[in-house]
Design a protein around this motif. Structure first.
Motif, PDB file in Angstrom:
ATOM      1  N   GLN A 376      -7.022  13.533  -4.261  1.00 34.33           N
ATOM      2  CA  GLN A 376      -7.137  12.415  -5.397  1.00 34.33           C
ATOM      3  C   GLN A 376      -5.901  12.430  -6.041  1.00 34.33           C
ATOM      4  N   ALA A 377      -5.287  13.510  -6.439  1.00 34.14           N
ATOM      5  CA  ALA A 377      -4.126  13.385  -7.227  1.00 34.14           C
ATOM      6  C   ALA A 377      -2.650  12.995  -6.391  1.00 34.14           C
ATOM      7  N   ILE A 378      -3.050  13.231  -5.277  1.00 33.59           N
ATOM      8  CA  ILE A 378      -1.849  12.645  -4.361  1.00 33.59           C
ATOM      9  C   ILE A 378      -2.141  11.375  -4.255  1.00 33.59           C
ATOM     10  N   ALA A 379      -3.547  10.706  -4.042  1.00 32.81           N
ATOM     11  CA  ALA A 379      -3.505   9.134  -3.826  1.00 32.81           C
ATOM     12  C   ALA A 379      -3.235   8.599  -5.181  1.00 32.81           C
ATOM     13  N   ARG A 380      -3.602   9.233  -6.632  1.00 32.18           N
ATOM     14  CA  ARG A 380      -2.934   8.456  -7.664  1.00 32.18           C
ATOM     15  C   ARG A 380      -1.725   8.216  -7.869  1.00 32.18           C
ATOM     16  N   ALA A 381      -0.840   9.031  -6.948  1.00 31.52           N
ATOM     17  CA  ALA A 381       0.787   9.148  -7.141  1.00 31.52           C
ATOM     18  C   ALA A 381       1.265   7.925  -6.559  1.00 31.52           C
ATOM     19  N   VAL A 382       0.435   7.394  -5.516  1.00 33.97           N
ATOM     20  CA  VAL A 382       1.077   6.180  -4.601  1.00 33.97           C
ATOM     21  C   VAL A 382       0.882   4.846  -5.497  1.00 33.97           C
ATOM     22  N   PRO A 383       1.906   4.295  -5.468  1.00 37.87           N
ATOM     23  CA  PRO A 383       1.603   3.005  -6.358  1.00 37.87           C
ATOM     24  C   PRO A 383       0.715   2.096  -5.720  1.00 37.87           C
ATOM     25  N   ALA A 384       0.340   1.293  -6.566  1.00 39.08           N
ATOM     26  CA  ALA A 384      -1.047   0.270  -6.061  1.00 39.08           C
ATOM     27  C   ALA A 384      -0.329  -0.843  -5.034  1.00 39.08           C
ATOM     28  N   PRO A 385      -1.260  -1.033  -4.159  1.00 41.08           N
ATOM     29  CA  PRO A 385      -0.819  -2.014  -3.105  1.00 41.08           C
ATOM     30  C   PRO A 385      -0.254  -3.400  -3.615  1.00 41.08           C
ATOM     31  N   GLU A 386      -0.977  -3.658  -4.780  1.00 38.82           N
ATOM     32  CA  GLU A 386      -0.425  -5.069  -5.404  1.00 38.82           C
ATOM     33  C   GLU A 386       1.248  -4.911  -5.986  1.00 38.82           C
ATOM     34  N   GLN A 387       1.470  -3.564  -6.449  1.00 36.15           N
ATOM     35  CA  GLN A 387       2.685  -3.347  -6.929  1.00 36.15           C
ATOM     36  C   GLN A 387       3.594  -3.455  -5.986  1.00 36.15           C
ATOM     37  N   LEU A 388       3.374  -2.684  -4.585  1.00 36.06           N
ATOM     38  CA  LEU A 388       4.141  -2.822  -3.556  1.00 36.06           C
ATOM     39  C   LEU A 388       4.504  -4.124  -3.017  1.00 36.06           C
ATOM     40  N   ALA A 389       3.401  -4.801  -2.683  1.00 35.04           N
ATOM     41  CA  ALA A 389       3.537  -6.272  -2.356  1.00 35.04           C
ATOM     42  C   ALA A 389       4.564  -6.769  -3.258  1.00 35.04           C
ATOM     43  N   ALA A 390       4.224  -6.735  -4.661  1.00 36.09           N
ATOM     44  CA  ALA A 390       5.123  -7.668  -5.570  1.00 36.09           C
ATOM     45  C   ALA A 390       6.645  -7.220  -5.367  1.00 36.09           C
ATOM     46  N   TRP A 391       7.037  -5.843  -5.166  1.00 37.83           N
ATOM     47  CA  TRP A 391       8.321  -5.429  -5.091  1.00 37.83           C
ATOM     48  C   TRP A 391       8.807  -6.113  -3.816  1.00 37.83           C
ATOM     49  N   LEU A 392       7.849  -6.155  -2.780  1.00 38.76           N
ATOM     50  CA  LEU A 392       8.507  -6.638  -1.436  1.00 38.76           C
ATOM     51  C   LEU A 392       8.898  -8.126  -1.686  1.00 38.76           C
ATOM     52  N   GLY A 393       7.776  -8.922  -2.577  1.00 37.76           N
ATOM     53  CA  GLY A 393       7.904 -10.190  -2.776  1.00 37.76           C
ATOM     54  C   GLY A 393       9.233 -10.537  -3.636  1.00 37.76           C
ATOM     55  N   ASP A 394       9.527  -9.592  -4.219  1.00 36.50           N
ATOM     56  CA  ASP A 394      10.983  -9.704  -5.164  1.00 36.50           C
ATOM     57  C   ASP A 394      12.116 -10.006  -4.185  1.00 36.50           C
ATOM     58  N   VAL A 395      12.196  -9.587  -3.001  1.00 38.83           N
ATOM     59  CA  VAL A 395      13.501  -9.697  -2.290  1.00 38.83           C
ATOM     60  C   VAL A 395      12.882 -10.491  -1.042  1.00 38.83           C
ATOM     61  N   GLN A 396      11.974 -11.403  -1.075  1.00 40.73           N
ATOM     62  CA  GLN A 396      11.267 -12.224  -0.156  1.00 40.73           C
ATOM     63  C   GLN A 396      11.050 -11.483   1.124  1.00 40.73           C
ATOM     64  N   GLY A 397      10.442 -10.409   1.033  1.00 36.37           N
ATOM     65  CA  GLY A 397      10.104  -9.698   2.141  1.00 36.37           C
ATOM     66  C   GLY A 397       8.644  -9.844   2.554  1.00 36.37           C
ATOM     67  N   PRO A 398       8.241  -9.828   3.885  1.00 35.87           N
ATOM     68  CA  PRO A 398       6.820  -9.851   4.159  1.00 35.87           C
ATOM     69  C   PRO A 398       5.954  -8.781   3.591  1.00 35.87           C
ATOM     70  N   VAL A 399       4.595  -9.236   3.443  1.00 38.23           N
ATOM     71  CA  VAL A 399       3.812  -8.354   2.775  1.00 38.23           C
ATOM     72  C   VAL A 399       2.463  -8.146   3.472  1.00 38.23           C
ATOM     73  N   ALA A 400       2.318  -8.954   4.573  1.00 37.67           N
ATOM     74  CA  ALA A 400       0.978  -8.674   5.210  1.00 37.67           C
ATOM     75  C   ALA A 400       1.419  -9.049   6.728  1.00 37.67           C
ATOM     76  N   PRO A 401       0.441  -8.412   7.688  1.00 37.24           N
ATOM     77  CA  PRO A 401       0.827  -8.654   9.121  1.00 37.24           C
ATOM     78  C   PRO A 401       0.995 -10.032   9.550  1.00 37.24           C
ATOM     79  N   GLU A 402       0.378 -10.753   9.280  1.00 37.97           N
ATOM     80  CA  GLU A 402       0.163 -12.246   9.613  1.00 37.97           C
ATOM     81  C   GLU A 402       1.552 -12.929   9.547  1.00 37.97           C
TER      82      GLU A 402
END
Ligand SMILES: NC(=O)C1=CN([C@@H]2O[C@H](COP(=O)(O)OP(=O)(O)OC[C@H]3O[C@@H](n4cnc5c(N)ncnc54)[C@H](OP(=O)(O)O)[C@@H]3O)[C@@H](O)[C@H]2O)C=CC1
Ligand SMILES: O=C(CO)COP(=O)(O)O
Length: 434
Positions: A376-402
């Protein structure tokens, strides 16, 4: 020069992890007009004849200019422009490797990779096998493979990483990088964000299987990705600072692979998904997708899985582990034969060694139950998926398989079977046991 990277050049480190790390890279230049410094280094190092390796696009983007600069400095230059395959793409496969071997004169002393990730892997493999040093001239900040040592190649349609060499010198021209297609810059960030889940996967291997782990390499990888997320605006706007920080992050991550001699710090389940999609697209004769774009999307998906672990109590985990039934090896083997083509038997042998292995064993389940707090400690250290998607969105990168055109059936198959791409413990293997 780069302050962040220069401290590592030429170093030998007796590491607390028990390994002796060596960094054979002798020079890294990341600045405007870095191209202009290649010829000087060639002369300084005493080389007289080089082979410049590019593809059609990268030859136009940088190869022509570099050739002129080298010839002006009286360096003998031969050229290998790697041809596209039947799909109209340059791939790091058997055909490209043979072409480069045929194009390289015996008298050539150095190979110079002018291109992105694929070109570098062709060159690092051929350089290694023909005992020639290679120089790296990245034309896009798209992957962390420039400084690294392994060559992910497509061999008989299967994506396999073969130990090869790191470059002797790297010349990353900021002006050239800023002109790279926007999708390649976003892909570079995607490859970097994947380090959050690959590092978590490596920690799972450490805690659950006593896998060798190097704090130095892990720390370096984390610093590399944080360097990028701290400069997202600059990266999005392609300023010199943004290109410098993205490239430093990519090279530091490559260095961390170089330190340990494999890609464990930089490549976990998010890469296995990416490799699986790549192989299926290849089998279906569909156009390839950028590596970092796939990795970025898969990172969000793997972060969702880490997030789902956070709420599972130790008692629930123990119950689920006790009740879970992994698919039989026969069922796994049958699916592997369906998905992995000519390499299926090798994949089966690697995943299910004759001694039985440990990946699905009762002993491993007991270990997971007893170490649930660590998981669980390892899992907590991973940024939230929403945060990762927002970072990708900042550089106009795709965030979803579709957005990549990866359809739900392929996503589902990869979530089940991509774990066989590499025999490494990851969140996908953990979830299979839960
Ligand atoms: N060794 C390692 O540790 C690592 C290796 N990799 C590997 O790297 C590969 C992916 O590399 P990636 O960089 O994403 O993609 P590619 O190297 O496949 O490049 C994609 C295309 O980008 C085009 N291109 C490159 N630079 C420019 C430019 N300046 N202007 C215009 N077009 C340009 C070229 O187009 P065109 O083909 O049309 O000429 C090129 O073929 C994968 O095989 C992956 O496994 C990834 C990470 C780490
Ligand atoms: O792509 C990589 C790191 O970004 C390396 O991947 P492999 O695990 O396939 O060597």
């Amino acid at each position: 020069m780069s302050e962040v990277l220069d401290t590592w050049l030429g170093r030998t480190i007796d590491c607390a992890c028990g390994q002796k790390h060596e960094v054979p890279i002798r020079r890294i230049v990341i600045e405007r007009d870095a191209l202009g410094q290649v010829a000087g280094y060639v002369k300084e190092a005493g080389y007289r004849e080089v082979t410049l390796v590019a593809d059609e696009k990268t030859y136009q983007a940088a190869g022509v200019k570099l050739r002129g600069l080298l010839e002006d400095a009286q360096v003998k230059v031969s050229i290998s422009v790697i041809r596209e395959n039947a799909m109209g793409e340059v791939a790091a496969d058997e055909e490209a490797i043979v072409q480069l071997l045929l194009d390289t004169p015996l008298s050539s002393e150095v190979l110079i990779a002018v291109g992105a990730g694929t070109l570098h892997d062709i060159v690092r493999f051929v350089g290694h096998r023909t005992k020639r040093p290679f120089f790296s001239v990245p034309t896009a900040p798209s992957v962390d493979g420039f400084a690294s040592v392994g060559a992910p190649l497509i061999v008989r349609g299967f994506k396999t990483t073969i130990p090869a060499s790191s470059p002797e010198a790297i010349f990353a021209d900021l002006a050239l990088l800023a002109e790279a297609p926007q999708a390649m810059i976003a892909a570079g960030l995607g490859d970097m964000l994947g380090k959050h889940t690959s590092l978590a996967d490596w920690s799972l291997g450490r805690v659950l299987l006593d896998e060798h782990y190097c704090e130095l390499s892990a720390q370096l990888t984390l610093e590399a990705v944080e360097l990028c997320t701290a400069h997202l605006d600059e990266i999005a706007q392609r300023t010199d600072l943004g290109m410098l920080k993205l490239m430093e992050g990519l090279l530091l991550s490559g260095l961390s692979m170089l330190l340990v001699g494999h890609s464990r710090p930089a490549s976990g389940a998010e890469h296995h998904l990416s490799h699986y999609w790549e192989m299926v697209l290849l089998q279906q004769r569909r156009r390839a997708l950028l590596h970092g774009a796939k990795v970025g999307v898969a990172t969000v998906m793997m972060a969702q899985r880490y997030a789902s672990l956070r709420d599972i109590t130790a008692a629930e985990a123990a119950t689920r582990l006790a009740q879970s039934q992994a698919p039989s090896r026969e069922a796994d083997a049958e699916r592997i034969r369906g998905a992995y083509g000519a390499m299926a038997e090798q994949v089966i042998a690697e995943n299910f060694p004759a001694d039985g292995g440990v990946v699905d064993s009762e002993a491993l389940k007991a270990r997971i139950a007893s170490r649930w707090g660590d998981v669980q400690a390892i899992a907590r250290a991973v940024p939230a998926p929403e945060q990762l998607a927002a970072w990708l969105g900042d550089v106009q990168g795709p965030v979803a398989p579709e957005q990549l055109g990866v359809e739900p059936e392929l996503v589902e198959a990869s979530l089940r079977d991509a774990l066989f791409v590499r025999n490494r413990f990851t969140v996908l293997r953990l979830l299979r046991l839960l």
